[in-house]
Scaffold this active site. Sequence first.
Site, PDB file in Angstrom:
ATOM      1  N   VAL A  19       0.841  -1.196   0.000  1.00 20.95           N
ATOM      2  CA  VAL A  19       0.000   0.000   0.000  1.00 20.95           C
ATOM      3  C   VAL A  19       0.875   1.244   0.000  1.00 20.95           C
ATOM      4  O   VAL A  19       1.878   1.306   0.718  1.00 20.95           O
ATOM      5  CB  VAL A  19      -0.914   0.013   1.247  1.00 20.95           C
ATOM      6  CG1 VAL A  19      -1.666   1.329   1.343  1.00 20.95           C
ATOM      7  CG2 VAL A  19      -1.879  -1.159   1.213  1.00 20.95           C
ATOM      8  N   CYS A  20       0.474   2.236  -0.794  1.00 21.31           N
ATOM      9  CA  CYS A  20       1.120   3.554  -0.757  1.00 21.31           C
ATOM     10  C   CYS A  20       0.032   4.608  -0.878  1.00 21.31           C
ATOM     11  O   CYS A  20      -1.156   4.314  -0.757  1.00 21.31           O
ATOM     12  CB  CYS A  20       2.167   3.692  -1.857  1.00 21.31           C
ATOM     13  SG  CYS A  20       1.484   3.717  -3.531  1.00 21.31           S
ATOM     14  N   ALA A  21       0.423   5.847  -1.132  1.00 18.45           N
ATOM     15  CA  ALA A  21      -0.562   6.927  -1.158  1.00 18.45           C
ATOM     16  C   ALA A  21      -1.471   6.853  -2.381  1.00 18.45           C
ATOM     17  O   ALA A  21      -2.692   6.975  -2.272  1.00 18.45           O
ATOM     18  CB  ALA A  21       0.138   8.279  -1.100  1.00 18.45           C
TER      19      ALA A  21
END
Length: 375
Positions: A72-74
């Site tokens: 997960v990232c932004a």
Amino acid sequence: MTVNKWTAAKVARKVIDQEELFILDVRNTDAFEDWKIEGQNFEYVNIPYFELLDGVDEVLTKIPADKEVLVVCAKEGSSIMVAEMLSEAGREVGYLEGGMRAWSSYLEPIKVADLKNGGELYQFVRLGKGCLSYMIISDGEAAIIDAVRFTDVFLDFAKEKGVDIKHVFDTHLHADHISGGRHIAAETGATYYLPPKDATEVVFPYTPLTERLNVKVGASQINVEALYSPGHTIGSTSFVIDNRFLLTGDILFMDSIGRPDLAGKAEDWVGDLRETLYKRYRELAEDLVVLPAHFMIIDELNEDGTVARRLGDLFKENHGLNIEDEAEFRRTVTDNLPPQPNAHEQIRQINMGKIAPDEDEQTEMEIGPNRCAVR
């Protein structure tokens, strides 16, 4: 190995079904510590993306080889690259499509109950933000309470159910998220209701949501009755649905109570908050099921994913309802406030109709956890 693309809807089912998931969050540590994907059986490791630019070999011992791994990232770009590196290293891995932005905007509609004569009550759970919206359906008509800004979700759901949206309510002028209420009303021709004491600065037409207003939804006469309940804002209004459910807005939550300071009025409104919680609500039937406009932590979800508890149970168990000394209550409410929501003043301005930022700006304003409650 193939890198799997996960939708926010797939992650939401993992949360609601209380399944296991291992998340590698590659955002900066401060962003991760402030806000992450919550799951009762989730495990996490936070390794910022910049630490993985030279490869993932040195962190493989931190990533389980026998569990599903979601990166997960932004916005998704960094997570795709890290997921590809992990896949090349032989790990079964996926990434979250759209990243935390997508997670923040996803809504999961869950049926709360059947109502009289075939009516239905749905709760729309925004897992990434803690927002809760509602739709009451009866005899081809619908009413919506505390809609968030993703109007298509509500419009599409109503179309799927074959109902016309006739009434749209906001329990108060929201400060932590952007309301979709008046936009849904404009799209459908529905009546939009807002408490007049919260609407002194709005620049659009609305129908006053006043004490004891009784709106009927459909021919089966599902009653939506307003109950003035100030404290979070001076206009905050609750609803009693079908004499069974109490929609509390941001006044009362499962394990906390609403904060009175988001319009800079904590000292002025703390007395109203106590009056609502300790007098007005005490006069109601304890068998009413409380349905708030937010939840604080993932443990507040029931097994079916809904957020709901008996009012009588909250009188016994919610600390905010059991502070007998008024001076102590005032100290608790004014001294134990979490950081204010991101861009809360700008969000209030949007909900008044005074400014209209673009979609990207609105997304940035809403990023982060729910902060409507007294801790």
